[in-house]
Design a protein around this motif. Sequence first.
Motif, PDB file in Angstrom:
ATOM      1  N   ILE A  36       0.843  -1.214   0.000  1.00  0.00           N
ATOM      2  CA  ILE A  36       0.000   0.000   0.000  1.00  0.00           C
ATOM      3  C   ILE A  36       0.868   1.250   0.000  1.00  0.00           C
ATOM      4  O   ILE A  36       0.626   2.197  -0.767  1.00  0.00           O
ATOM      5  N   LEU A  37       1.851   1.297   0.863  1.00  0.00           N
ATOM      6  CA  LEU A  37       2.740   2.464   0.911  1.00  0.00           C
ATOM      7  C   LEU A  37       3.493   2.650  -0.398  1.00  0.00           C
ATOM      8  O   LEU A  37       3.669   3.787  -0.870  1.00  0.00           O
ATOM      9  N   GLY A  38       3.918   1.561  -1.002  1.00  0.00           N
ATOM     10  CA  GLY A  38       4.603   1.658  -2.291  1.00  0.00           C
ATOM     11  C   GLY A  38       3.679   2.198  -3.370  1.00  0.00           C
ATOM     12  O   GLY A  38       4.081   3.021  -4.204  1.00  0.00           O
ATOM     13  N   ASP A  39       2.438   1.743  -3.343  1.00  0.00           N
ATOM     14  CA  ASP A  39       1.466   2.223  -4.327  1.00  0.00           C
ATOM     15  C   ASP A  39       1.165   3.710  -4.117  1.00  0.00           C
ATOM     16  O   ASP A  39       1.059   4.477  -5.087  1.00  0.00           O
ATOM     17  N   LEU A  40       1.018   4.106  -2.848  1.00  0.00           N
ATOM     18  CA  LEU A  40       0.790   5.527  -2.568  1.00  0.00           C
ATOM     19  C   LEU A  40       1.989   6.367  -2.987  1.00  0.00           C
ATOM     20  O   LEU A  40       1.829   7.491  -3.473  1.00  0.00           O
ATOM     21  N   TRP A  41       3.178   5.855  -2.793  1.00  0.00           N
ATOM     22  CA  TRP A  41       4.374   6.608  -3.157  1.00  0.00           C
ATOM     23  C   TRP A  41       4.464   6.793  -4.670  1.00  0.00           C
ATOM     24  O   TRP A  41       4.899   7.829  -5.152  1.00  0.00           O
ATOM     25  N   ARG A  42       4.022   5.797  -5.428  1.00  0.00           N
ATOM     26  CA  ARG A  42       4.047   5.909  -6.886  1.00  0.00           C
ATOM     27  C   ARG A  42       3.029   6.928  -7.404  1.00  0.00           C
ATOM     28  O   ARG A  42       3.224   7.529  -8.452  1.00  0.00           O
ATOM     29  N   HIS A  43       1.963   7.099  -6.655  1.00  0.00           N
ATOM     30  CA  HIS A  43       0.900   8.021  -7.082  1.00  0.00           C
ATOM     31  C   HIS A  43       0.831   9.226  -6.131  1.00  0.00           C
ATOM     32  O   HIS A  43      -0.226   9.575  -5.607  1.00  0.00           O
ATOM     33  N   LYS A  44       1.955   9.852  -5.918  1.00  0.00           N
ATOM     34  CA  LYS A  44       2.058  10.983  -4.983  1.00  0.00           C
ATOM     35  C   LYS A  44       1.118  12.123  -5.366  1.00  0.00           C
ATOM     36  O   LYS A  44       0.444  12.699  -4.517  1.00  0.00           O
ATOM     37  N   LEU A  45       1.085  12.460  -6.622  1.00  0.00           N
ATOM     38  CA  LEU A  45       0.282  13.594  -7.078  1.00  0.00           C
ATOM     39  C   LEU A  45      -1.202  13.364  -6.786  1.00  0.00           C
ATOM     40  O   LEU A  45      -1.880  14.264  -6.287  1.00  0.00           O
ATOM     41  N   GLN A  46      -1.676  12.164  -7.056  1.00  0.00           N
ATOM     42  CA  GLN A  46      -3.087  11.871  -6.795  1.00  0.00           C
ATOM     43  C   GLN A  46      -3.395  11.934  -5.303  1.00  0.00           C
ATOM     44  O   GLN A  46      -4.455  12.409  -4.890  1.00  0.00           O
ATOM     45  N   VAL A  47      -2.476  11.469  -4.473  1.00  0.00           N
ATOM     46  CA  VAL A  47      -2.674  11.518  -3.016  1.00  0.00           C
ATOM     47  C   VAL A  47      -2.712  12.972  -2.542  1.00  0.00           C
ATOM     48  O   VAL A  47      -3.573  13.369  -1.752  1.00  0.00           O
ATOM     49  N   VAL A  48      -1.784  13.776  -3.044  1.00  0.00           N
ATOM     50  CA  VAL A  48      -1.753  15.194  -2.656  1.00  0.00           C
ATOM     51  C   VAL A  48      -3.028  15.891  -3.110  1.00  0.00           C
ATOM     52  O   VAL A  48      -3.624  16.681  -2.359  1.00  0.00           O
ATOM     53  N   LEU A  49      -3.488  15.602  -4.314  1.00  0.00           N
ATOM     54  CA  LEU A  49      -4.718  16.221  -4.811  1.00  0.00           C
ATOM     55  C   LEU A  49      -5.933  15.775  -3.997  1.00  0.00           C
ATOM     56  O   LEU A  49      -6.824  16.575  -3.713  1.00  0.00           O
ATOM     57  N   ALA A  50      -5.979  14.511  -3.600  1.00  0.00           N
ATOM     58  CA  ALA A  50      -7.098  14.023  -2.783  1.00  0.00           C
ATOM     59  C   ALA A  50      -7.116  14.711  -1.422  1.00  0.00           C
ATOM     60  O   ALA A  50      -8.180  15.115  -0.929  1.00  0.00           O
ATOM     61  N   ILE A  51      -5.940  14.884  -0.828  1.00  0.00           N
ATOM     62  CA  ILE A  51      -5.858  15.587   0.463  1.00  0.00           C
ATOM     63  C   ILE A  51      -6.272  17.047   0.289  1.00  0.00           C
ATOM     64  O   ILE A  51      -6.998  17.605   1.122  1.00  0.00           O
ATOM     65  N   ALA A  52      -5.851  17.670  -0.809  1.00  0.00           N
ATOM     66  CA  ALA A  52      -6.231  19.062  -1.065  1.00  0.00           C
ATOM     67  C   ALA A  52      -7.742  19.192  -1.242  1.00  0.00           C
ATOM     68  O   ALA A  52      -8.355  20.149  -0.753  1.00  0.00           O
ATOM     69  N   VAL A  53      -8.355  18.224  -1.917  1.00  0.00           N
ATOM     70  CA  VAL A  53      -9.814  18.254  -2.100  1.00  0.00           C
ATOM     71  C   VAL A  53     -10.517  18.137  -0.753  1.00  0.00           C
ATOM     72  O   VAL A  53     -11.490  18.850  -0.475  1.00  0.00           O
ATOM     73  N   LEU A  54     -10.033  17.249   0.107  1.00  0.00           N
ATOM     74  CA  LEU A  54     -10.642  17.099   1.441  1.00  0.00           C
ATOM     75  C   LEU A  54     -10.489  18.371   2.275  1.00  0.00           C
ATOM     76  O   LEU A  54     -11.432  18.804   2.947  1.00  0.00           O
ATOM     77  N   ILE A  55      -9.316  18.987   2.222  1.00  0.00           N
ATOM     78  CA  ILE A  55      -9.087  20.226   2.987  1.00  0.00           C
ATOM     79  C   ILE A  55     -10.007  21.336   2.490  1.00  0.00           C
ATOM     80  O   ILE A  55     -10.627  22.049   3.287  1.00  0.00           O
ATOM     81  N   THR A  56     -10.116  21.484   1.176  1.00  0.00           N
ATOM     82  CA  THR A  56     -10.994  22.541   0.655  1.00  0.00           C
ATOM     83  C   THR A  56     -12.466  22.239   0.954  1.00  0.00           C
ATOM     84  O   THR A  56     -13.247  23.160   1.192  1.00  0.00           O
ATOM     85  N   ALA A  57     -12.853  20.965   0.975  1.00  0.00           N
ATOM     86  CA  ALA A  57     -14.238  20.627   1.315  1.00  0.00           C
ATOM     87  C   ALA A  57     -14.539  21.027   2.752  1.00  0.00           C
ATOM     88  O   ALA A  57     -15.596  21.606   3.045  1.00  0.00           O
ATOM     89  N   PHE A  58     -13.618  20.730   3.666  1.00  0.00           N
ATOM     90  CA  PHE A  58     -13.820  21.138   5.061  1.00  0.00           C
ATOM     91  C   PHE A  58     -13.803  22.659   5.203  1.00  0.00           C
ATOM     92  O   PHE A  58     -14.550  23.223   6.001  1.00  0.00           O
ATOM     93  N   ALA A  59     -12.969  23.328   4.412  1.00  0.00           N
ATOM     94  CA  ALA A  59     -12.939  24.798   4.454  1.00  0.00           C
ATOM     95  C   ALA A  59     -14.269  25.372   3.973  1.00  0.00           C
ATOM     96  O   ALA A  59     -14.775  26.344   4.543  1.00  0.00           O
ATOM     97  N   VAL A  60     -14.854  24.787   2.935  1.00  0.00           N
ATOM     98  CA  VAL A  60     -16.154  25.257   2.431  1.00  0.00           C
ATOM     99  C   VAL A  60     -17.225  25.072   3.503  1.00  0.00           C
ATOM    100  O   VAL A  60     -18.057  25.953   3.734  1.00  0.00           O
ATOM    101  N   ILE A  61     -17.194  23.924   4.182  1.00  0.00           N
ATOM    102  CA  ILE A  61     -18.168  23.672   5.256  1.00  0.00           C
ATOM    103  C   ILE A  61     -18.010  24.699   6.365  1.00  0.00           C
ATOM    104  O   ILE A  61     -18.997  25.261   6.861  1.00  0.00           O
TER     105      ILE A  61
END
Length: 104
Positions: free
Chosen positions: A12-37
Amino acid sequence: MSEVRVHLAREILGDLWRHKLQVVLAIAVLITAFAVILVTNMTRGLTAKQNDLMAEEDRLNIEWRHLLLEQGTLAEHSRVASLAMDKLQMARPLVTTEKVITQP
């Protein structure tokens, strides 16, 4: 059959490391969703407070108009003259007892 054991956490960690950009974008989406709320909740609170303040302003304006009417009523010439005659026993001076003073 040979069984190969796969370490799941490492995969799992290896897979997440390979897809760093997608993980960062998913975290950014969650942060902005909480900010909107959060901002929506704060906006609702401020809107409610503004409505309360506007209602208070309307109430104070109505009270101010009533006080102006009361002041006008209490300051009427006929009322003041009536109170002066009744309570203070004041009367208009007679023409014969009236004295005019002029300044030199």
